[in-house]
Design a protein around this motif. Structure first.
Motif, short mmCIF file in Angstrom:
data_model
loop_
_atom_site.label_atom_id
_atom_site.label_comp_id
_atom_site.label_asym_id
_atom_site.label_seq_id
_atom_site.Cartn_x
_atom_site.Cartn_y
_atom_site.Cartn_z
N TYR A 22 0.86 -1.19 0.00
CA TYR A 22 0.00 0.00 0.00
C TYR A 22 0.89 1.24 0.00
CZ TYR A 22 1.05 -0.74 4.95
OH TYR A 22 1.70 -0.97 6.13
N VAL A 23 0.26 2.38 -0.20
CA VAL A 23 0.96 3.65 -0.23
C VAL A 23 0.98 4.23 1.19
CG1 VAL A 23 1.01 5.97 -1.20
CG2 VAL A 23 0.25 4.05 -2.60
N GLU A 24 2.12 4.77 1.59
CA GLU A 24 2.26 5.44 2.88
C GLU A 24 2.79 6.84 2.65
OE1 GLU A 24 4.64 3.79 5.96
OE2 GLU A 24 3.15 2.33 6.60
N PRO A 220 4.39 16.31 1.14
CA PRO A 220 5.18 16.59 -0.06
C PRO A 220 5.32 15.33 -0.91
CG PRO A 220 6.29 17.35 1.93
CD PRO A 220 5.18 16.44 2.36
N PRO A 221 5.47 15.48 -2.22
CA PRO A 221 5.60 14.30 -3.09
C PRO A 221 6.77 13.40 -2.72
CG PRO A 221 5.21 16.29 -4.38
CD PRO A 221 5.45 16.73 -2.98
N ASP A 222 7.89 14.00 -2.27
CA ASP A 222 9.05 13.17 -1.97
C ASP A 222 8.92 12.41 -0.66
OD1 ASP A 222 9.23 15.31 -0.27
OD2 ASP A 222 11.34 15.74 -0.67
N ARG A 223 7.79 12.62 0.06
CA ARG A 223 7.55 11.86 1.29
C ARG A 223 6.49 10.78 1.09
NH1 ARG A 223 9.02 13.86 6.46
NH2 ARG A 223 10.57 15.50 6.33
N VAL A 224 6.12 10.56 -0.15
CA VAL A 224 5.20 9.45 -0.46
C VAL A 224 6.04 8.22 -0.77
CG1 VAL A 224 3.44 8.62 -2.06
CG2 VAL A 224 3.42 11.00 -1.34
N LYS A 225 5.65 7.08 -0.23
CA LYS A 225 6.41 5.86 -0.47
C LYS A 225 5.46 4.68 -0.64
CE LYS A 225 7.11 5.23 4.51
NZ LYS A 225 8.11 5.24 5.60
N VAL A 226 5.97 3.67 -1.31
CA VAL A 226 5.24 2.42 -1.50
C VAL A 226 5.80 1.40 -0.54
CG1 VAL A 226 4.68 0.57 -3.12
CG2 VAL A 226 4.75 2.93 -3.91
N VAL A 227 4.94 0.78 0.23
CA VAL A 227 5.34 -0.26 1.18
C VAL A 227 4.76 -1.58 0.70
CG1 VAL A 227 5.19 -1.07 3.56
CG2 VAL A 227 5.38 1.38 3.09
N PRO A 270 0.73 -8.40 7.55
CA PRO A 270 -0.16 -7.49 8.28
C PRO A 270 -1.62 -7.80 7.99
CG PRO A 270 1.63 -6.30 7.22
CD PRO A 270 1.70 -7.71 6.71
N PRO A 271 -2.50 -7.60 8.97
CA PRO A 271 -3.92 -7.91 8.78
C PRO A 271 -4.54 -7.22 7.58
CG PRO A 271 -3.45 -7.50 11.09
CD PRO A 271 -2.21 -7.16 10.33
N VAL A 272 -4.06 -6.01 7.26
CA VAL A 272 -4.65 -5.29 6.14
C VAL A 272 -4.42 -5.98 4.81
CG1 VAL A 272 -2.64 -3.84 5.64
CG2 VAL A 272 -4.94 -2.97 5.17
N HIS A 298 -2.19 8.03 -3.13
CA HIS A 298 -2.82 8.43 -1.88
C HIS A 298 -2.49 7.42 -0.79
CE1 HIS A 298 -5.22 11.50 -3.95
NE2 HIS A 298 -5.37 10.62 -4.91
N PRO A 299 -2.06 7.89 0.39
CA PRO A 299 -1.77 6.96 1.48
C PRO A 299 -2.94 6.03 1.75
CG PRO A 299 -0.96 9.14 2.03
CD PRO A 299 -1.75 9.28 0.75
N GLY A 300 -2.63 4.77 1.96
CA GLY A 300 -3.64 3.75 2.17
C GLY A 300 -4.07 3.05 0.91
N GLN A 301 -3.68 3.59 -0.23
CA GLN A 301 -4.07 3.00 -1.51
C GLN A 301 -3.35 1.67 -1.73
OE1 GLN A 301 -3.20 5.62 -4.74
NE2 GLN A 301 -4.31 4.43 -6.27
N PRO A 302 -4.08 0.57 -2.03
CA PRO A 302 -3.42 -0.72 -2.25
C PRO A 302 -2.60 -0.71 -3.54
CG PRO A 302 -5.77 -0.98 -1.78
CD PRO A 302 -5.54 0.46 -2.06
#
Length: 320
Positions: A22-24, A220-227, A270-272, A298-302
């Motif tokens: 997901y996106v964080e 900020p865009p540079d603080r978006v990450k994929v986990v 993780p449960p999610v 968007h954070p939380g996006q799978p």
């Protein structure tokens, strides 16, 4: 025979599973330096801002008054420095003598109170705090008397260089106070430290914001990450800086991200991300920075990562 062997090997060399994640976002929590009433809010949730854009402002009444007072104090001390060249007049010496008398009277009073406090505390008739306060008052009045005595002696001796030096030190202190007041006034207005999207707003105009509490969060865009989470047996196929492709609903085709972190601990899925395929697997958390189009995430996006990024463990060695 070869067909049977191939069938058996297929049980061990199953296609790697789709890597789920997901996106964080690592949010910037923007708040005031000091507590105060919020008087302006220049953005709304979902707005995109550039670095330096105004975000919010607090009431500046007290800060402006403090700056004005600091400026007046500086002007007074500078006038006093200019007056030193004229020599001490009788009226000035009389004023010094009056302050010296006041300082001595204050010290006599604090000395008497200190003796009384020591006696009461010794008999248990007063708390220790009273003695501590009396000692502090005595030290303060003693320092004030020393200061006034020195000024009076210098006035008698006409030690102009010493007076000028001391007055310049006072002026330097007043200028420092002006700088602090200017900084406090500037801190009442906050601008965006980086470009990005306003995610949440916690306070509105008219509300009092406590010190340290965020008014809003900025992403900020540079603080978006994929986990994403990699099965433990496959994590060795990944390396820092490696570019990996991923996909998500509504994302443009050809999305990629560079791996910035590979966890050093194994965990259960993780449960999610629970699914039939993943629910019993041990996985390792991996983080990657999108190489483009982070604003569309968007954070939380799978997200799903192509299993091709994993190098399937060599099984040929097992067949030899």
């Amino acid at each position: 025979m070869e067909t049977i062997l191939a069938g058996i090997l297929s049980l061990f060399v199953a296609a790697p599973p789709v890597l789920q994640g997901y996106v964080e976002g690592d949010y910037l929590h923007i708040g005031p330096v000091t507590a105060g009433e919020l008087t302006e809010l220049s953005v709304g949730e979902g707005d995109r801002v550039a670095q330096g854009d105004p975000l919010f402002a607090q009431d500046t009444t007290q800060a402006e008054a403090a700056l004005s007072a600091a400026g007046e104090a500086l002007a007074e001390e500078e006038a006093r420095l200019a007056d030193l060249d004229k020599g001490k007049r009788p009226e000035e010496m009389a004023a010094l003598a009056s302050r010296l008398v006041q300082a001595r009277a204050a010290l006599d009073l604090s000395s008497t109170e200190l003796a009384r406090a020591k006696s009461l505390v010794a008999r248990g008739a007063a708390p220790r705090e009273r003695l501590d306060q009396a000692e502090r008052d005595f030290e303060r009045d003693q320092a004030f008397l020393d200061e006034q005595t020195q000024e009076y002696d210098l006035g008698l001796k006409g030690a102009r260089k010493d007076l000028v030096s001391a007055q310049r030190a006072v002026i330097a202190q007043r200028r420092a106070e002006i700088l602090r007041a200017e900084k406090d006034l500037a801190d009442r207005r906050r601008s965006a430290p980086a470009g990005g999207r306003v995610v949440d707003i916690y306070y509105r105009v008219g509300e009092v914001v406590p010190q340290g509490a965020p008014v809003l969060t900025l992403l900020p865009p540079d603080r978006v990450k994929v986990v994403f989470f990699v099965p433990e047996p496959n994590v060795g196929a990944l390396s820092l800086g490696q570019e990996v492709p991923f996909s998500c609903d509504g994302c443009a085709a050809g999305q990629t991200a560079k791996i910035t972190h590979i966890g050093d601990q194994v965990e259960y899925t993780p449960p999610v991300l629970y699914s039939v395929k993943f629910r019993a697997k041990l996985v390792v958390r991996v983080e990657a920075k999108p190489t483009g189009g982070a604003l569309a995430l968007h954070p939380g996006q799978p997200v799903d990562l192509d299993p091709a990024v994993l190098k399937t463990a060599s099984v040929e060695g097992k067949t030899q």
